[in-house]
Scaffold this motif. Structure first.
Motif, mmCIF file in Angstrom:
data_model
loop_
_atom_site.group_PDB
_atom_site.id
_atom_site.type_symbol
_atom_site.label_atom_id
_atom_site.label_comp_id
_atom_site.label_asym_id
_atom_site.label_seq_id
_atom_site.Cartn_x
_atom_site.Cartn_y
_atom_site.Cartn_z
ATOM 1 N N ASP A 129 29.274 2.187 63.696
ATOM 2 C CA ASP A 129 28.875 3.966 64.542
ATOM 3 C C ASP A 129 30.548 4.093 64.256
ATOM 4 N N ALA A 130 30.667 4.192 63.023
ATOM 5 C CA ALA A 130 31.826 5.502 62.868
ATOM 6 C C ALA A 130 31.609 4.661 61.307
ATOM 7 N N VAL A 131 32.172 6.325 60.517
ATOM 8 C CA VAL A 131 32.387 5.825 59.158
ATOM 9 C C VAL A 131 33.891 6.760 58.706
ATOM 10 N N MET A 132 35.406 5.447 58.163
ATOM 11 C CA MET A 132 35.840 6.588 58.023
ATOM 12 C C MET A 132 36.763 6.149 56.374
ATOM 13 N N THR A 133 36.808 7.186 56.011
ATOM 14 C CA THR A 133 37.609 6.911 54.675
ATOM 15 C C THR A 133 38.180 7.843 53.851
ATOM 16 N N ASP A 134 39.019 7.236 52.642
ATOM 17 C CA ASP A 134 40.667 8.037 52.321
ATOM 18 C C ASP A 134 39.973 9.377 51.068
ATOM 19 N N THR A 135 41.206 9.745 50.811
ATOM 20 C CA THR A 135 40.505 10.525 49.619
ATOM 21 C C THR A 135 40.613 10.179 48.117
ATOM 22 N N LEU A 136 40.735 8.814 48.217
ATOM 23 C CA LEU A 136 41.373 8.186 46.394
ATOM 24 C C LEU A 136 40.005 7.907 45.954
ATOM 25 N N TRP A 137 39.061 7.798 46.690
ATOM 26 C CA TRP A 137 37.639 7.158 46.039
ATOM 27 C C TRP A 137 36.570 7.756 46.203
ATOM 28 N N PRO A 138 37.142 9.538 46.206
ATOM 29 C CA PRO A 138 35.562 10.218 46.666
ATOM 30 C C PRO A 138 34.563 9.853 46.125
ATOM 31 N N ASP A 139 34.246 9.589 44.730
ATOM 32 C CA ASP A 139 32.638 9.058 44.357
ATOM 33 C C ASP A 139 32.090 8.098 45.159
ATOM 34 N N GLY A 140 33.041 7.268 46.030
ATOM 35 C CA GLY A 140 32.295 6.348 47.206
ATOM 36 C C GLY A 140 32.687 6.981 48.274
ATOM 37 N N ALA A 141 33.607 8.488 48.198
ATOM 38 C CA ALA A 141 33.542 8.639 50.139
ATOM 39 C C ALA A 141 32.479 9.006 50.399
ATOM 40 N N ILE A 142 32.278 10.049 49.824
ATOM 41 C CA ILE A 142 31.420 11.753 49.957
ATOM 42 C C ILE A 142 29.876 10.655 50.385
ATOM 43 N N PRO A 143 29.424 10.035 49.354
ATOM 44 C CA PRO A 143 28.103 9.240 50.219
ATOM 45 C C PRO A 143 27.875 8.847 51.391
ATOM 46 N N ALA A 144 29.265 8.036 50.894
ATOM 47 C CA ALA A 144 29.557 7.512 52.843
ATOM 48 C C ALA A 144 29.623 8.299 54.312
ATOM 49 N N LEU A 145 30.978 10.020 53.284
ATOM 50 C CA LEU A 145 30.199 10.146 55.211
ATOM 51 C C LEU A 145 29.121 10.745 55.288
ATOM 52 N N GLN A 146 28.513 10.740 54.220
ATOM 53 C CA GLN A 146 27.103 11.854 53.846
ATOM 54 C C GLN A 146 25.888 11.221 55.267
ATOM 55 N N ARG A 147 26.168 9.576 54.734
ATOM 56 C CA ARG A 147 25.197 8.453 55.295
ATOM 57 C C ARG A 147 26.067 8.951 56.970
ATOM 58 N N ALA A 148 27.086 8.705 57.401
ATOM 59 C CA ALA A 148 27.514 9.040 59.143
ATOM 60 C C ALA A 148 26.749 10.176 59.214
ATOM 61 N N ARG A 149 26.532 11.478 58.943
ATOM 62 C CA ARG A 149 25.286 12.287 58.856
ATOM 63 C C ARG A 149 24.527 12.126 59.539
ATOM 64 N N GLU A 150 23.883 11.617 58.215
ATOM 65 C CA GLU A 150 22.890 11.049 58.645
ATOM 66 C C GLU A 150 22.181 10.582 59.917
ATOM 67 N N ILE A 151 23.242 9.077 59.789
ATOM 68 C CA ILE A 151 22.795 8.484 61.215
ATOM 69 C C ILE A 151 22.849 8.757 62.380
ATOM 70 N N GLY A 152 23.983 10.036 62.393
ATOM 71 C CA GLY A 152 24.494 10.931 63.157
ATOM 72 C C GLY A 152 25.895 9.997 63.757
ATOM 73 N N VAL A 153 26.274 9.453 63.564
ATOM 74 C CA VAL A 153 27.570 8.991 63.717
ATOM 75 C C VAL A 153 28.741 9.386 63.134
ATOM 76 N N PRO A 154 30.634 9.807 63.771
ATOM 77 C CA PRO A 154 30.936 9.925 63.173
ATOM 78 C C PRO A 154 31.810 9.930 61.295
ATOM 79 N N GLY A 155 32.397 11.084 60.762
ATOM 80 C CA GLY A 155 32.226 10.354 59.469
ATOM 81 C C GLY A 155 33.831 11.155 59.540
ATOM 82 N N VAL A 156 35.296 9.819 59.414
ATOM 83 C CA VAL A 156 36.043 10.639 59.332
ATOM 84 C C VAL A 156 36.671 10.548 57.794
ATOM 85 N N LEU A 157 36.988 11.570 57.693
ATOM 86 C CA LEU A 157 38.589 11.552 56.170
ATOM 87 C C LEU A 157 39.776 11.408 56.841
#
Lengths: 305, 305
Positions: A129-157
């Motif tokens: 229902d939501a994704v939250m990432t920090d900035t310290l693992w960008p290679d992990g965070a970017i695809p996770a936030l993009q997946r949130a956009r894809e499924i239409g849920v909030p992606g909080v950085l």
């Protein structure tokens, strides 16, 4: 019940209590000691569970005893660790935190640069229902936030600290960016929260906010800068308060709360955390937060009474 | 092959390498990290194995992941840990050691007071060629040293630090006491090695010596003070050198070497340890020590050439 993916670093914090912080060399004996889970994503995950949500943690542990300890403590806290990746030849991240009698802190962290480098395993089948990432693992965070956009849920950085290499893609992938003051200053090159947020708005179409500790939280709505003051509480221990804020905010958005309600919810959770000693481990329960909010807010107005 | 019981503290040392030692609070990031077994009895045991002896360690671990790590590392080093006692409700002892680029050290230890309190399990069936103890677990050391007297083998007390409560019984139970300079000064109340050793001689009939780092070792033989200078080596890392000295000395006595030969052997082992980096873990082999001694000593004279 909302389910939130939190992605980023997990650290084993060894907290050692001393009369006073040492300076220079020598031998010192600690009076007290605690080993607790630390790191933004892990603390946020624990906070989410305490607040009645489900938390799925995406992080990386070394295949060592520190990793086993992290796994055991997170599992005991009710966090789903099935997306944790174990790396064979890299050590888990640790911090030693020396704390003196007045709450002053010296933190020494060691993280192997290889630990949070390289992509996470695929998020193609992720449903949350939501994704939250920090900035310290960008290679992990970017695809996770993009997946949130894809499924239409909030992606909080959670932009608390500048990543090792800055990438506009990180800012652009999120639907919501919550800066810490240091992170905003480092990223936008200005100490002004308003100017920093407006500069960031040139880089991304995400909703933008900045937390300022005891000064509350600021956010942009179109051209306007909004402000929610912090609750005027007696802070005992602020360690992990930001992580609790971010976890609570992502959970509230994942539950479908509006921005104002989600910010109040997150501020209340962080305030309650600051009133107890013990880092992110003393995260408040849902009932605590709702009781606190009912005491402070008239349902009709946004500002605290 | 001689078998030596070493009794006392075992610590997991986390060594963190920084540009410079921090002073006051703040966040710092370590460039390097190592986790190694530390503590007098454990380091001495590892040294004894490297020097061709058998080492039986009597110590106490908390029943936790730190204890498991200590057990694994000691077993890998060839130390017999069958006499280690595991305490369920007490944490294993740990130290964080910050090291800067010039080798300056800040050590913070945490040991639960309950860990090294109370008697060890019975030594009634103990058969070894020598016993070596530290002063930090007196309830364990006294019966072990008494058992050494009973079976007529050397009982060496490493008096590096004042015990939490001083007891004449500890000094009287040993057959050989080797003070460190700090330990002798704290116990005898004088900075003079000679006066300190003579004061200690009023308390015990044990053979008495004091190590003085780069100044070598002093000992009493009847009324006379003897001295063996240290080897004039280039010291790279002195961490654990005292523990190696004590382990090697107890092993040599256990093998039946005389005092002069045992002191030379121990000094050579400690000197070789100081020439390599890595704490007690870089303890020299038997062959290294014998080669070193052959280069330095004419078999007919005691003093180094």
């Amino acid at each position: 019940m909302a389910r939130v993916l939190t992605l980023g670093i997990t650290v084993l914090d060894t907290v050692l209590g001393l009369e006073r912080l040492p300076s220079g060399g020598g031998k010192h004996y600690a009076r007290a000691r605690a080993e607790v889970v630390g790191g933004i994503a892990a603390n946020a995950a624990i906070a989410i569970v305490r607040l009645g949500g489900e938390a799925l943690l995406a992080s990386r542990f070394g295949d060592d005893l520190v990793g086993e300890r992290l796994q055991a403590d997170l599992t005991a806290a009710g966090v789903d660790t099935s997306r944790v990746e174990w790396l064979g030849s890299v050590a888990s991240s640790i911090s030693t935190i020396l704390v003196d009698g007045r709450g002053e802190r010296l933190l020494v962290n060691h993280s192997d640069p290889a630990l949070f480098h390289g992509p996470a395993s695929s998020f193609d089948d992720l449903v949350v229902d939501a994704v939250m990432t920090d900035t310290l693992w960008p290679d992990g965070a970017i695809p996770a936030l993009q997946r949130a956009r894809e499924i239409g849920v909030p992606g909080v950085l959670d932009f608390d600290r500048m990543p090792r290499r800055m990438t506009g893609e990180l800012l652009r992938s999120a639907s919501h960016v919550v800066f810490g003051q240091q992170g905003l200053e480092a990223s936008a090159g200005t100490a002004s929260i308003e100017a920093g947020l407006r500069a960031a708005a040139q880089e991304t179409d995400a909703w933008l906010a900045c937390t300022a500790g005891g000064n509350g939280v600021y956010w942009l709505e179109g051209a306007a800068l909004h402000h929610l003051p912090a609750f005027p509480i007696e802070a005992v221990d602020t360690l992990g308060a930001g992580d609790v804020f971010h976890g609570a905010f992502a959970l509230a958005l994942g539950e479908g709360q509006g921005i104002d309600a989600a910010l109040r919810f997150a501020s209340a959770a962080a305030a309650l955390k600051c009133m107890g000693f013990g880092g992110g481990a003393v995260s408040p329960s849902r009932a605590d937060v709702e009781r606190f909010l009912a005491e402070w807010f008239d349902p009709a107005v946004v500002e605290p009474r």
